[in-house]
Design an enzyme around this catalytic site. Structure first.
Site, mmCIF file in Angstrom:
data_model
loop_
_atom_site.group_PDB
_atom_site.id
_atom_site.type_symbol
_atom_site.label_atom_id
_atom_site.label_comp_id
_atom_site.label_asym_id
_atom_site.label_seq_id
_atom_site.Cartn_x
_atom_site.Cartn_y
_atom_site.Cartn_z
ATOM 1 N N GLY A 29 0.826 -1.209 0.000
ATOM 2 C CA GLY A 29 0.000 0.000 0.000
ATOM 3 C C GLY A 29 0.852 1.248 0.000
ATOM 4 O O GLY A 29 2.057 1.186 -0.220
ATOM 5 N N ASN A 30 0.213 2.372 0.203
ATOM 6 C CA ASN A 30 0.954 3.638 0.262
ATOM 7 C C ASN A 30 0.347 4.521 1.345
ATOM 8 O O ASN A 30 -0.666 4.177 1.941
ATOM 9 C CB ASN A 30 0.951 4.329 -1.107
ATOM 10 N N ARG A 31 0.980 5.658 1.599
ATOM 11 C CA ARG A 31 0.616 6.461 2.763
ATOM 12 C C ARG A 31 -0.453 7.518 2.474
ATOM 13 O O ARG A 31 -0.698 8.386 3.296
ATOM 14 C CB ARG A 31 1.872 7.113 3.338
#
Ligand code: C5P
Length: 224
Positions: A29-31
């Site tokens: 995932g990413n932030r």
């Protein structure tokens, strides 16, 4: 920000970050928190638009007054946005979409072995949804993309935005700098909006709702 200036318009906003499963319990995932995208949806709804918010794993509340389509993976976001974008007046691609996904998703949880050896993941490219929207006929639909970059130099950051706008066939490109402490989870944002002829149409800094209104102002001003 003018009340009611989006009345009768249909607006689609993607927000958050996509997640690509590795196995039943893990993902890449990413932030992205989804705060800026959710603020754009809220701002458009407040200005009278009929809004569809395509929400990928938001870490913020979904705004009232929007139709919400929850998605998680890039494939789900793609299907939702291609469907919703049909006949829309404005599509804002604020979501951070994973560029890669695991080549295989394991049926069971991936195990570590006793040898202490590492694990190599094979990733494949995801489709570029914004470029796909930019390439297909979209007369009457204004396309707005985002570029979240870590480039520290202002001029080079702007160049990245201009290149990205052209490459993807977007009408506008909103550039913001991200890093370990900037951009994603923050409540404030600093952006530059690049317009159809590559000119800087606005620069804005402030809380994400006022930045959202400024982005909508820039897009509306250019359409008249
Ligand atoms: O290429 P990059 O990821 O920097 O482009 C960012 C813009 O493109 C954002 O508007 C994002 O929503 C969109 N994007 C997309 N599909 C991808 C990757 C990014 O639509 N696979």
């Amino acid at each position: 920000a003018r009340p009611g200036d989006l009345a009768g318009k249909r607006v689609v906003v993607t927000a958050g970050g996509t997640r690509e499963p590795l196995d039943p319990v893990r993902f890449l995932g990413n932030r992205s928190s989804g705060k800026q995208g959710a603020a754009i949806a809220a701002a458009a709804a407040a200005r009278g638009a009929s809004v569809t918010l395509i929400a990928a794993n938001l870490e913020t509340r979904t705004p009232a007054g929007c139709g919400v389509v929850p998605v998680s993976t890039t494939a789900e976001l793609r299907a939702a946005v291609l469907d919703a974008a049909e006949g829309a007046d404005l599509v804002v691609m604020a979501a951070a979409v994973a560029d890669f996904r695991p080549a295989d998703v394991s049926e069971g949880k991936i195990k570590k072995d006793d040898s202490g050896s590492g694990l190599t993941l094979e990733l494949v490219r995801n489709p570029d949804i914004l470029a796909e929207l930019g390439q297909r006929p979209h007369a009457g639909t204004t396309l707005v993309g985002f570029a979240a970059e870590t480039e520290p130099d202002d001029e080079r950051l702007l160049e990245l935005g201009r290149d990205k706008r052209r490459r993807k066939g977007a009408d506008f490109l909103v550039v913001n700098r991200v890093g370990w402490n900037d951009g994603f989870a923050a409540d404030e944002n600093r952006i530059v909006v690049v317009g159809p002829d590559d000119a800087v149409v606005d620069r804005a800094h402030g809380d994400k709702l006022s930045v959202a209104h400024r982005i909508l102002d820039a897009v509306l001003a250019d359409r008249r």
